[in-house]
Design a protein around this motif. Structure first.
Motif, PDB file in Angstrom:
ATOM      1  N   ALA A 215       0.824  -1.210   0.000  1.00 30.10           N
ATOM      2  CA  ALA A 215       0.000   0.000   0.000  1.00 30.10           C
ATOM      3  C   ALA A 215       0.856   1.257   0.000  1.00 30.10           C
ATOM      4  O   ALA A 215       0.524   2.255  -0.650  1.00 30.10           O
ATOM      5  N   ARG A 216       1.966   1.218   0.726  1.00 32.99           N
ATOM      6  CA  ARG A 216       2.830   2.396   0.810  1.00 32.99           C
ATOM      7  C   ARG A 216       3.761   2.513  -0.393  1.00 32.99           C
ATOM      8  O   ARG A 216       4.286   3.588  -0.671  1.00 32.99           O
ATOM      9  N   GLY A 217       3.979   1.409  -1.074  1.00 31.22           N
ATOM     10  CA  GLY A 217       4.902   1.426  -2.205  1.00 31.22           C
ATOM     11  C   GLY A 217       4.255   1.675  -3.540  1.00 31.22           C
ATOM     12  O   GLY A 217       4.929   1.605  -4.577  1.00 31.22           O
ATOM     13  N   GLY A 218       2.958   1.956  -3.539  1.00 27.13           N
ATOM     14  CA  GLY A 218       2.274   2.229  -4.801  1.00 27.13           C
ATOM     15  C   GLY A 218       1.928   0.996  -5.599  1.00 27.13           C
ATOM     16  O   GLY A 218       1.744   1.074  -6.824  1.00 27.13           O
ATOM     17  N   TRP A 219       1.808  -0.149  -4.912  1.00 32.90           N
ATOM     18  CA  TRP A 219       1.475  -1.393  -5.600  1.00 32.90           C
ATOM     19  C   TRP A 219      -0.033  -1.622  -5.583  1.00 32.90           C
ATOM     20  O   TRP A 219      -0.717  -1.262  -4.628  1.00 32.90           O
ATOM     21  N   THR A 220      -0.527  -2.238  -6.643  1.00 31.25           N
ATOM     22  CA  THR A 220      -1.939  -2.578  -6.760  1.00 31.25           C
ATOM     23  C   THR A 220      -2.095  -4.093  -6.712  1.00 31.25           C
ATOM     24  O   THR A 220      -1.422  -4.815  -7.457  1.00 31.25           O
ATOM     25  N   ALA A 221      -2.976  -4.565  -5.836  1.00 31.04           N
ATOM     26  CA  ALA A 221      -3.188  -6.006  -5.714  1.00 31.04           C
ATOM     27  C   ALA A 221      -3.913  -6.541  -6.942  1.00 31.04           C
ATOM     28  O   ALA A 221      -4.853  -5.928  -7.447  1.00 31.04           O
ATOM     29  N   LEU A 222      -3.452  -7.677  -7.435  1.00 30.25           N
ATOM     30  CA  LEU A 222      -4.109  -8.372  -8.534  1.00 30.25           C
ATOM     31  C   LEU A 222      -4.841  -9.587  -7.977  1.00 30.25           C
ATOM     32  O   LEU A 222      -4.506 -10.079  -6.895  1.00 30.25           O
ATOM     33  N   PRO A 223      -5.833 -10.106  -8.696  1.00 29.08           N
ATOM     34  CA  PRO A 223      -6.478 -11.338  -8.253  1.00 29.08           C
ATOM     35  C   PRO A 223      -5.453 -12.458  -8.152  1.00 29.08           C
ATOM     36  O   PRO A 223      -4.525 -12.534  -8.959  1.00 29.08           O
TER      37      PRO A 223
END
Length: 242
Positions: A215-223
């Motif tokens: 969340a802090r690193g700018g990552w987006t969760a994928l399925p």
């Protein structure tokens, strides 16, 4: 006393000659190894003999794959020297970032590269490399477009886990290689960047080992992805082009 001093000088000279001979022999062995193995490996493996080099070991590593997007279609109708020049530019940038982050370039496969990270902070350095490559590839794209050339993007996949590592081959052709599910998974994550329309995909395993909070690193969760050859789904995170 004169005779004793002479004897001491003779012994010292013989020792120096022996040290020089061993130094020359070690240098020769390293030179022979660097003909076939990555430079980082030569210093570690020289002197152990082929049998020792081929023993191999199980270890934890971070594996990164990077591949140029649209390279095959770009090549259509191009002169060989244009293709060669583009690949050289790509590899130069890959080597710059890999060297800065302590990555070992295991191999190039056409317009793709496989980079290994082991030792202290391996996962964190792999992540630094992946994000550095994003920046470098975006700068390259902009430079090409500014001169009227086609801008090319890249896809990157990175994973952490156990691998088998070792030197294979014969004295005439040695090759340092890593094998295992971790390698296959990293390659498949790179391929997933195409279908997910993103530049970088990292496994949750890699991010956790690197100490990164998505969340802090700018990552987006994928399925969670059920990758071929795996029994369970793999938690993945994506990051867009820099």
């Amino acid at each position: 006393m004169v005779a004793l001093a002479g004897l001491v000088l003779m012994v010292a000279a013989l020792r120096m000659r022996g040290l020089l001979h061993r130094s020359i022999e070690e240098t020769r062995q390293k030179a022979n190894l660097t003909r076939y193995l990555p430079a980082q490996m030569a210093g570690r493996l020289a002197g152990g003999g082929l049998e020792a080099l081929q023993e191999g070991r199980q270890q934890k590593m971070a594996i990164l794959f990077i591949d140029i997007r649209g390279f095959t279609s770009w090549c259509e109708g191009r002169e060989p020297q244009d293709v060669s020049r583009l690949i050289t530019e790509f590899r130069t940038r890959v080597e710059l970032v890999a060297g800065r982050t302590g990555g070992l370039i295991d191999k190039y496969i056409g317009d793709a590269a496989m980079i290994l990270f082991e030792g202290e902070r391996a996962a964190a350095r792999a992540l630094d490399c992946a994000e550095g490559l994003l920046v470098e590839m975006e700068a390259w794209r902009q430079e090409r477009e500014a001169t009227g050339e086609t801008g090319l993007a890249a896809g990157i996949g990175v994973h952490w886990g156990e691998v088998f590592s070792g030197v294979t081959g014969t004295p005439a052709r040695l090759e340092y290689s890593v094998f295992g599910d971790t390698v296959n998974t990293a390659a498949r994550l790179e391929q997933l960047t195409k279908t997910n329309d993103t530049a970088l995909i990292a496994s949750a395993t890699l991010l956790q080992e690197a100490g990164t909070e998505p969340a802090r690193g700018g990552w987006t969760a994928l399925p969670a992805e059920q990758l071929r050859g795996r029994r369970s789904g793999l938690a993945l995170f994506a990051k867009a082009q820099a």
